[in-house]
Scaffold this motif. Structure first.
Motif, short mmCIF file in Angstrom:
data_model
loop_
_atom_site.label_atom_id
_atom_site.label_comp_id
_atom_site.label_asym_id
_atom_site.label_seq_id
_atom_site.Cartn_x
_atom_site.Cartn_y
_atom_site.Cartn_z
N LEU A 167 0.83 -1.20 0.00
CA LEU A 167 0.00 0.00 0.00
C LEU A 167 0.87 1.25 0.00
O LEU A 167 0.52 2.25 -0.61
CB LEU A 167 -0.91 0.00 1.23
N GLY B 81 -3.11 -2.44 -2.12
CA GLY B 81 -2.05 -2.83 -1.21
C GLY B 81 -2.08 -4.31 -0.96
O GLY B 81 -3.12 -4.94 -1.06
N HIS B 82 -0.92 -4.85 -0.64
CA HIS B 82 -0.83 -6.27 -0.40
C HIS B 82 0.06 -6.49 0.81
O HIS B 82 1.14 -5.95 0.87
CB HIS B 82 -0.21 -6.95 -1.62
N TYR B 83 -0.45 -7.24 1.75
CA TYR B 83 0.29 -7.42 2.98
C TYR B 83 0.61 -8.89 3.20
O TYR B 83 -0.21 -9.75 2.95
CB TYR B 83 -0.52 -6.94 4.17
N THR B 84 1.79 -9.11 3.66
CA THR B 84 2.14 -10.44 4.13
C THR B 84 2.74 -10.27 5.51
O THR B 84 3.70 -9.52 5.67
CB THR B 84 3.16 -11.09 3.21
N PRO B 85 2.18 -10.93 6.51
CA PRO B 85 2.71 -10.76 7.87
C PRO B 85 4.16 -11.19 7.93
O PRO B 85 4.58 -12.08 7.19
CB PRO B 85 1.84 -11.69 8.71
N PRO B 86 4.92 -10.58 8.81
CA PRO B 86 6.32 -10.98 8.98
C PRO B 86 6.38 -12.42 9.43
O PRO B 86 5.50 -12.89 10.16
CB PRO B 86 6.82 -10.05 10.09
N GLY B 87 7.38 -13.14 8.98
CA GLY B 87 7.51 -14.53 9.36
C GLY B 87 6.87 -15.46 8.36
O GLY B 87 7.03 -16.66 8.43
N THR B 88 6.12 -14.88 7.41
CA THR B 88 5.57 -15.70 6.35
C THR B 88 6.58 -15.74 5.22
O THR B 88 6.82 -14.74 4.57
CB THR B 88 4.27 -15.10 5.83
N PRO B 89 7.20 -16.88 5.03
CA PRO B 89 8.21 -16.95 3.97
C PRO B 89 7.57 -16.81 2.61
O PRO B 89 6.58 -17.46 2.30
CB PRO B 89 8.82 -18.34 4.16
N ARG B 90 8.11 -15.94 1.80
CA ARG B 90 7.59 -15.74 0.45
C ARG B 90 8.61 -16.27 -0.53
O ARG B 90 9.69 -16.69 -0.15
CB ARG B 90 7.34 -14.26 0.19
N GLU C 203 8.62 -4.67 -3.83
CA GLU C 203 8.04 -4.23 -2.57
C GLU C 203 8.79 -3.08 -1.95
O GLU C 203 8.42 -2.56 -0.93
CB GLU C 203 8.00 -5.41 -1.59
#
Lengths: 255, 255
Positions: free
Chosen positions: B81, B232-241, B251
């Motif tokens: 975002l 916007g696109h969110y990925t919580p921390p700790g989520t391996p991408r 990003e």
DNA sequence: CTCGCCAAGTTGTATATACAGCTTAGACCA
DNA sequence: TGGTCTAAGCTGTATATACAACTTGGCGAG
């Protein structure tokens, strides 16, 4: 009957997901290796590899070359979305929050809702319509759809006491979120619920969240343009936060 | 200097992405088939398949079994975002970007601008007013102020060739960013520059960035409500991408 | 006991091959 | 002309095989 056969890699994924959601596999636990899956599920290693790789991309697993595959612990961060919970946001301003549930029903997904949630037309979804007020003034009209099998007890909730957002984070760990923000002219119903002037624009937030690799919920959040703005703050990883950014006072835009 | 060899499937992905972002491939255009990639890039079909499948999962492509693979025409997501360079955003949609500089001058900060930039009233700031167009249609009016001593050569820049955002990232490393989004009724000047209908609402983004502990720039970005939305696109921390470097690049926050 | 090395196990990638199911264009027939 | 059928091409999946790079535990030399 037909029950059209799922692909083998999907069966492997389902097996792992099942063990995780039943609690047999806890975060940081070791998942069967590719070769073990080859034996136990009688698939080729490439198929097992695809299953584990996709589950990794979806955030369930964490892989270490040479070591193994492990269940990822993804914490549903509270401040991931700045505006995850309207009640907390209002409380942070020191104001009073109240909510009124206008509708709470089981429906069949149609059109935009079905597409957004990636379900077939006609799939069961819960529909919730809630007005949030800040010090008595309407500040958000929450129009939310939830995939039914994620939240079997959705109809029993009292959303004037617990917000839909809070309820959802409790039942489905946040894995991914998407947000679309736009400006629009509200229709008469929205304008009435939000007590908006004629011609006043509306800030609309479309929000989708994923859990366990599937879309869980799709919401349209309408805010009166004259009383609400969305704020975001960003700090690149590894930089110390200097001055906390005080809010820009808004004025007429003349240029 | 062995520049660390990328995997073959990543090379294939880069090739496709490159053609899209350079505009050689437009939305709905047909992408080389797996077998064509096998020939042209000398990879196996499974490698080409993985590349196209991942690009599809990431939202770039759309595949129809029996027919072919095509450039997706929605392409909204994948950016955070805390958004991006408007030129890159447009390029990612496969459209053409152009910019017209309406004003480029040295001014004295006053009122809202001085407060936002934390400088004394009357401090030297550069003022830039640029209209960005997507396929010829106005999509953003960028009204930007830059603290003068950060950018001594600001008046020499050609902002129809390099966007102000790109210029600023070059001269001032990003430390912190703040963004405020609101819906508003544009005034006559804004409406004229963005070619907006009467009564059409406006999506306004106020953005400030910090570098070296001080505010660098303050911008008002006006978008026509009917033609633009912020995603916007969110990925919580700790989520391996997916760990590919180009994702990180996407990003990265833009000033 | 400690350090270093090696072997086994694991993931990451790449290839060749195969078959099923879907789409489309063109040939063919009435 | 219009409808039908077929063949070619495409994606989707599955398997067997191979090699590289990394991690870990254990073993042996010092």
């Amino acid at each position: 009957m037909s029950a059209l056969q799922k692909p083998r890699y999907q069966q492997v994924k389902d097996l792992i997901i099942g063990r995780i959601s039943r609690g047999e596999l806890q975060p940081a636990d070791r998942v069967p290796s590719e070769n073990e899956l080859v034996e136990s599920m009688k698939v080729s290693r490439m198929t097992a590899n695809r299953a584990l790789r996709e589950l990794t991309d979806e955030g369930y697993l964490h892989r270490v070359a040479g070591s193994g595959t492990f269940v990822a612990d993804f914490r549903a961060g509270s401040h991931v979305l700045e505006v995850q919970n309207i009640a907390e946001e209002i409380a942070a301003r020191g104001h009073g929050h109240s909510a009124e549930t206008l509708r709470q029903s089981l429906q069949h997904a149609r059109g935009e809702v079905a597409r957004a949630l990636h379900v077939e037309q006609g799939t069961d979804v819960f529909h919730v319509l809630v007005v949030h007020r800040e010090n008595g003034l309407p500040i958000q009209l929450e129009d939310r759809y939830v995939v039914a099998d994620f939240a079997p007890d959705c109809l029993d909730q009292d959303f004037s006491r617990i917000t839909p957002s809070a309820y959802l984070t409790a039942i489905a760990p946040l894995q991914e979120a998407e947000q679309v923000v736009r400006a629009a002219q509200p229709n008469a119903a929205v304008r009435k619920h939000l007590n908006m002037r004629d011609g006043e624009p509306c800030l609309v937030v479309l929000r989708r969240t994923w859990s366990r690799g599937r879309p869980v919920t799709f919401g349209r959040l309408h805010h009166p343009g004259s009383r609400y703005e969305l704020t975001g703050h960003y700090t690149p990883p590894g930089t110390p936060r200097s001055t906390s950014a005080d809010v820009v006072e808004l004025e007429k835009l003349e240029q």
